[in-house]
Write an enzyme that holds these catalytic residues in place. Structure first.
Site, PDB file in Angstrom:
ATOM      1  N   HIS A   1     -33.013  24.510  14.892  1.00  0.00           N
ATOM      2  CA  HIS A   1     -33.239  25.667  14.036  1.00  0.00           C
ATOM      3  C   HIS A   1     -33.518  26.942  14.827  1.00  0.00           C
ATOM      4  CE1 HIS A   1     -33.140  23.686  10.098  1.00  0.00           C
ATOM      5  NE2 HIS A   1     -33.693  22.640  10.700  1.00  0.00           N
TER       6      HIS A   1
ATOM      7  N   ASP B   1     -20.424  34.931   4.790  1.00  0.00           N
ATOM      8  CA  ASP B   1     -21.218  33.710   4.899  1.00  0.00           C
ATOM      9  C   ASP B   1     -20.773  32.978   6.163  1.00  0.00           C
ATOM     10  OD1 ASP B   1     -22.965  31.625   3.095  1.00  0.00           O
ATOM     11  OD2 ASP B   1     -21.491  30.589   4.345  1.00  0.00           O
TER      12      ASP B   1
ATOM     13  N   ASN C   1     -27.565  24.256  12.987  1.00  0.00           N
ATOM     14  CA  ASN C   1     -28.957  23.793  12.958  1.00  0.00           C
ATOM     15  C   ASN C   1     -29.064  22.325  13.358  1.00  0.00           C
ATOM     16  OD1 ASN C   1     -30.222  26.226  12.159  1.00  0.00           O
ATOM     17  ND2 ASN C   1     -29.691  25.860  10.014  1.00  0.00           N
TER      18      ASN C   1
ATOM     19  N   GLU D   1     -27.555  32.052   5.225  1.00  0.00           N
ATOM     20  CA  GLU D   1     -26.600  32.600   6.201  1.00  0.00           C
ATOM     21  C   GLU D   1     -25.674  33.626   5.573  1.00  0.00           C
ATOM     22  OE1 GLU D   1     -25.072  28.501   4.881  1.00  0.00           O
ATOM     23  OE2 GLU D   1     -26.976  29.488   5.293  1.00  0.00           O
TER      24      GLU D   1
ATOM     25  N   ASP E   1     -31.632  30.363  14.105  1.00  0.00           N
ATOM     26  CA  ASP E   1     -32.266  31.670  13.898  1.00  0.00           C
ATOM     27  C   ASP E   1     -31.686  32.710  14.856  1.00  0.00           C
ATOM     28  OD1 ASP E   1     -33.828  30.598  11.927  1.00  0.00           O
ATOM     29  OD2 ASP E   1     -35.646  30.446  13.140  1.00  0.00           O
TER      30      ASP E   1
END
Length: 379
Positions: free
Chosen positions: A273, A260, A268, A303, A277
């Site tokens: 964002h 994770d 973000n 994530e 990504d």
């Protein structure tokens, strides 16, 4: 039975069937423009429908319309299938697979044997020869194209009708002259039935292939994470089933590595964002690059990523996780600086099941988070 096959009626039936298939192919082409060439099949069917309809009006309309124009439309419809298949199937289509020069031959022969030396039998010979060559050329090139294997029903439709046209040509050669095509014998009446079968078979083959491709894409999308291109949880669970079955039979170990990304929300919030990504895509590429033959990797959502490592014991799985931890920390994806990740590792033998291993890896990953992040914990 063949005596009851009225040629004019069959011509009208062929025209109706071809017109209906043209409407169907045109509707499909409009609904699914991603499949090139479908619209050309619609035009091809429409031209054949017009050609057959014009022939059906013979003795009630001028000869130039019911013979010359009708034959050109019918043969042109057959030829346009080559253009549609070239676009749909891809590959190299040589000039002889689209023998448009036959248009000129058919046109000249239709004019000559209608007005100069009227002969219905010779007109049938010329048309059958041109049509047979066209159909055979399309069948050969389509068979050699990249899509030839999956379009085998379409290849068979063209090859079968080409053989029928060759047989019709030979039988016509042996026939006596006939006063009118409307008085043609059983072979020519059955040829019109063959048109119906051919049009429906080739269009069915194309639509079957298109729908098959669409269903395959939907199935792949249902098992693929759209952002990273990795498996999703469903696909990984399906991949884990045979791997776990092999582990039970052989007693070999199997490990899961769950990671994770640490403080991903901050990425973000600070960088946007789009940058987030890009980080996910970059981490996915890093993980994909470390997979061995037989390993699998999935994005579980958000994530979180999961690696399935068959034939991998605890010590080896810990080494893999630690190596990945170092790589992630050293990476600078999308210019956001080094990201870190917390790893949980679980290993099972024999009767271990996927859900149990995943829960253990999840607990270990959260233990790594609680211990300060950017570390590996074994379940």
């Amino acid at each position: 039975m063949t005596e009851s096959l009225d040629v004019r009626t069959l011509l009208l039936v062929v025209a109706v069937v071809a017109a209906l298939t043209a409407i169907g192919m045109a509707s499909f082409a409009r609904r699914f423009p991603r499949y090139p060439g479908i619209g050309w099949f619609a035009v091809a069917d429409l031209m054949m429908a017009i050609g057959m309809l014009l022939v059906a009006t013979r003795d009630h309309a001028p000869d130039w319309l019911t013979t010359v124009v009708a034959n050109v439309f019918t043969l042109g419809g057959l030829m346009l299938n080559a253009e549609g298949l070239r676009r749909y199937a891809g590959g190299h289509w040589p000039w002889w697979s689209r023998p448009y020069v036959l248009f000129l031959l058919l046109l000249l022969a239709s004019v000559w044997f209608t007005y100069v030396d009227p002969d219905v039998r010779v007109r049938i010979l010329v048309f059958s020869g041109c049509a047979g060559l066209t159909l055979a050329a399309i069948a050969v090139v389509l068979h050699r194209s990249p899509a030839g294997g999956r379009l085998r029903p379409v290849v068979m439709a063209f090859a079968g009708f080409a053989l029928w046209m060759a047989g019709r040509w030979l039988l016509t050669l042996l026939e006596a002259p006939m006063p009118s095509f409307m008085d043609a014998g059983a072979v020519h009446a059955l040829t019109l039935v063959g048109y119906i079968v051919f049009v429906m078979a080739k269009d069915y083959g194309i639509l079957r292939d298109s729908v098959g491709q669409a269903l395959g894409e939907v199935a792949a999308q249902a098992r693929t994470d759209p952002l990273t291109g990795l498996m999703n949880r469903l696909a990984l669970a399906e991949a884990a089933a045979p791997a776990l079955a092999r582990a039970r039979r052989s007693g070999s170990p199997l490990s899961l590595v769950l990671l994770d990304i640490d403080r991903f929300k901050q990425v973000n919030d600070v960088h946007g964002h789009a940058a987030g990504d890009a980080v996910l895509v970059g981490i996915a590429a890093l993980l994909r690059g470390r997979l061995r033959a037989g390993d699998s990797c999935a994005r579980l959502g958000g994530e979180e990523f999961l690696l399935l490592l068959p034939d991998t014991g605890e010590a080896q799985a810990l080494q893999v996780a630690e190596s990945l931890r170092v790589q992630v920390a050293a990476s600078d994806v999308a210019g956001v600086g080094g990201c870190t990740a917390s790893f949980g590792v679980s290993t099972g033998r024999g009767g271990a099941d996927f859900d149990t291993l995943l829960r253990e890896a999840d607990r270990a990953m959260y233990a790594a988070k609680a211990a300060g992040r950017n570390r590996v914990v074994q379940a």
